[in-house]
Motif scaffolding. Structure first.
Motif, PDB file in Angstrom:
ATOM      1  N   GLY A   1       0.807  -1.219   0.000  1.00 22.17           N
ATOM      2  CA  GLY A   1       0.000   0.000   0.000  1.00 22.17           C
ATOM      3  C   GLY A   1       0.838   1.267   0.000  1.00 22.17           C
ATOM      4  O   GLY A   1       2.008   1.275   0.415  1.00 22.17           O
ATOM      5  N   HIS A   2       0.236   2.325  -0.477  1.00 23.86           N
ATOM      6  CA  HIS A   2       0.839   3.664  -0.445  1.00 23.86           C
ATOM      7  C   HIS A   2      -0.263   4.660  -0.120  1.00 23.86           C
ATOM      8  O   HIS A   2      -1.319   4.637  -0.726  1.00 23.86           O
TER       9      HIS A   2
ATOM     10  N   PRO B   1      -7.106   3.858  10.306  1.00 19.93           N
ATOM     11  CA  PRO B   1      -6.277   2.910  11.040  1.00 19.93           C
ATOM     12  C   PRO B   1      -6.976   1.626  11.455  1.00 19.93           C
ATOM     13  O   PRO B   1      -6.320   0.769  12.041  1.00 19.93           O
ATOM     14  N   ALA B   2      -8.288   1.491  11.208  1.00 22.10           N
ATOM     15  CA  ALA B   2      -8.914   0.191  11.459  1.00 22.10           C
ATOM     16  C   ALA B   2      -8.230  -0.860  10.589  1.00 22.10           C
ATOM     17  O   ALA B   2      -7.689  -0.550   9.523  1.00 22.10           O
ATOM     18  N   GLN B   3      -8.248  -2.117  11.031  1.00 26.40           N
ATOM     19  CA  GLN B   3      -7.566  -3.164  10.278  1.00 26.40           C
ATOM     20  C   GLN B   3      -8.160  -3.264   8.880  1.00 26.40           C
ATOM     21  O   GLN B   3      -9.369  -3.386   8.718  1.00 26.40           O
ATOM     22  N   GLY B   4      -7.314  -3.258   7.872  1.00 27.03           N
ATOM     23  CA  GLY B   4      -7.789  -3.107   6.508  1.00 27.03           C
ATOM     24  C   GLY B   4      -7.950  -4.374   5.717  1.00 27.03           C
ATOM     25  O   GLY B   4      -8.119  -4.295   4.510  1.00 27.03           O
TER      26      GLY B   4
ATOM     27  N   THR C   1       4.078  -2.720   3.420  1.00 28.88           N
ATOM     28  CA  THR C   1       3.640  -4.043   3.015  1.00 28.88           C
ATOM     29  C   THR C   1       3.175  -4.783   4.262  1.00 28.88           C
ATOM     30  O   THR C   1       3.568  -4.430   5.375  1.00 28.88           O
ATOM     31  N   GLY C   2       2.314  -5.775   4.062  1.00 29.14           N
ATOM     32  CA  GLY C   2       1.784  -6.466   5.232  1.00 29.14           C
ATOM     33  C   GLY C   2       1.213  -7.824   4.886  1.00 29.14           C
ATOM     34  O   GLY C   2       1.054  -8.185   3.718  1.00 29.14           O
ATOM     35  N   ALA C   3       0.914  -8.586   5.930  1.00 28.71           N
ATOM     36  CA  ALA C   3       0.314  -9.902   5.782  1.00 28.71           C
ATOM     37  C   ALA C   3      -0.651 -10.140   6.934  1.00 28.71           C
ATOM     38  O   ALA C   3      -0.492  -9.579   8.020  1.00 28.71           O
TER      39      ALA C   3
END
Length: 247
Positions: free
Chosen positions: A5-6, A152-155, A32-34
């Motif tokens: 994401g950006h 900021p909620a989990q996306g 980046t995330g998982a």
């Protein structure tokens, strides 16, 4: 699930060259995330739980300034003039968890789900605790669970299963968060930087629709968010379009 994401954050007036201490700082976020998702089925209801890990950088290295400048030049938009006062480079690591308890029932061909949610996030980008309520109805809800949400909620709550044909749902949700830390408002952790006085309690309300087919899911969300800092003019309202696919 995985994500790249950006995000770009600016004050309301981007035509001002001088610092704006009463408005949010300029900031770019590249990350980046998982996530790992689970579901426990019970008689007439189910639980969902997700663990999220995100890592990235806030600051000039995220590239927000040239991206916004070139995009505004392309659309003949206003030239953003305050990027000299953006947050400094700071890497971040955030870990989050979310749990939902969902009642389920059917009326004719439509499936319905509703229930409470709770979660938290810990890290130098965001630290908060949250609680909320979700509702959704549609076709074949067992092919997916959760709803799309906006940081900021989990996306990454809108996990879905691939290869099971067409499905859709309409959703609504409300969530309240106690924000203990938000770098994008509080400023850099270990450096002097622009900042504003953050409000500790923030609430979101959102509605939207999601459609999934085979390996793809497309979701559109409209959100209203309460004021996030003391000198903010008013609440925010915005939309989010999310396209997800199985690799």
């Amino acid at each position: 699930s995985y994500r790249l994401g950006h995000r770009i954050y600016t004050p309301k007036r981007i035509d001002v060259t001088a610092p704006q201490p009463d408005d949010r700082p300029y900031a770019g976020v590249l990350y980046t995330g998982a996530s790992v998702h689970g579901r426990d089925q019970h008689h007439g209801w189910h639980e969902t739980h997700s663990v999220h890990v995100d890592a990235g950088i806030v600051g000039p290295s995220a590239g927000a300034e040239p991206i916004q400048e070139h995009f505004h030049e392309y659309i003949a938009g206003e030239d953003p003039k305050g990027w000299d006062y953006q947050l400094s480079d700071e890497p971040f690591l955030n870990v989050g968890y979310e749990h939902a308890w969902v009642d389920e029932f059917a009326i004719g061909p439509l499936d319905f789900e509703y229930g409470p949610t709770a979660g938290f996030a810990v890290g130098n980008l965001y630290t908060y605790g949250s609680g909320g309520l979700l509702f959704r109805f549609g076709s074949h809800l067992d092919r997916s669970y959760g709803i799309p949400s906006i940081t900021p909620a989990q996306g990454q709550r809108a996990f879905f299963r691939r290869g099971e044909g067409f499905g859709w749902y309409v959703f609504a949700a409300a969530e309240g968060r106690y924000m203990a830390h938000n770098m994008l408002l509080d400023g850099n952790t270990h450096k002097d930087s622009p900042s504003v006085e953050r409000k500790p309690w923030v609430a979101d309300a959102q509605v939207g629709v999601a459609v999934n087919w085979d390996r793809w899911q497309l979701a559109y969300t409209v959100a209203v968010r309460s004021k996030e800092f003391e000198t903010q003019d008013g609440q925010d309202s915005f939309g989010s379009l999310t396209l997800s696919m199985w690799l």
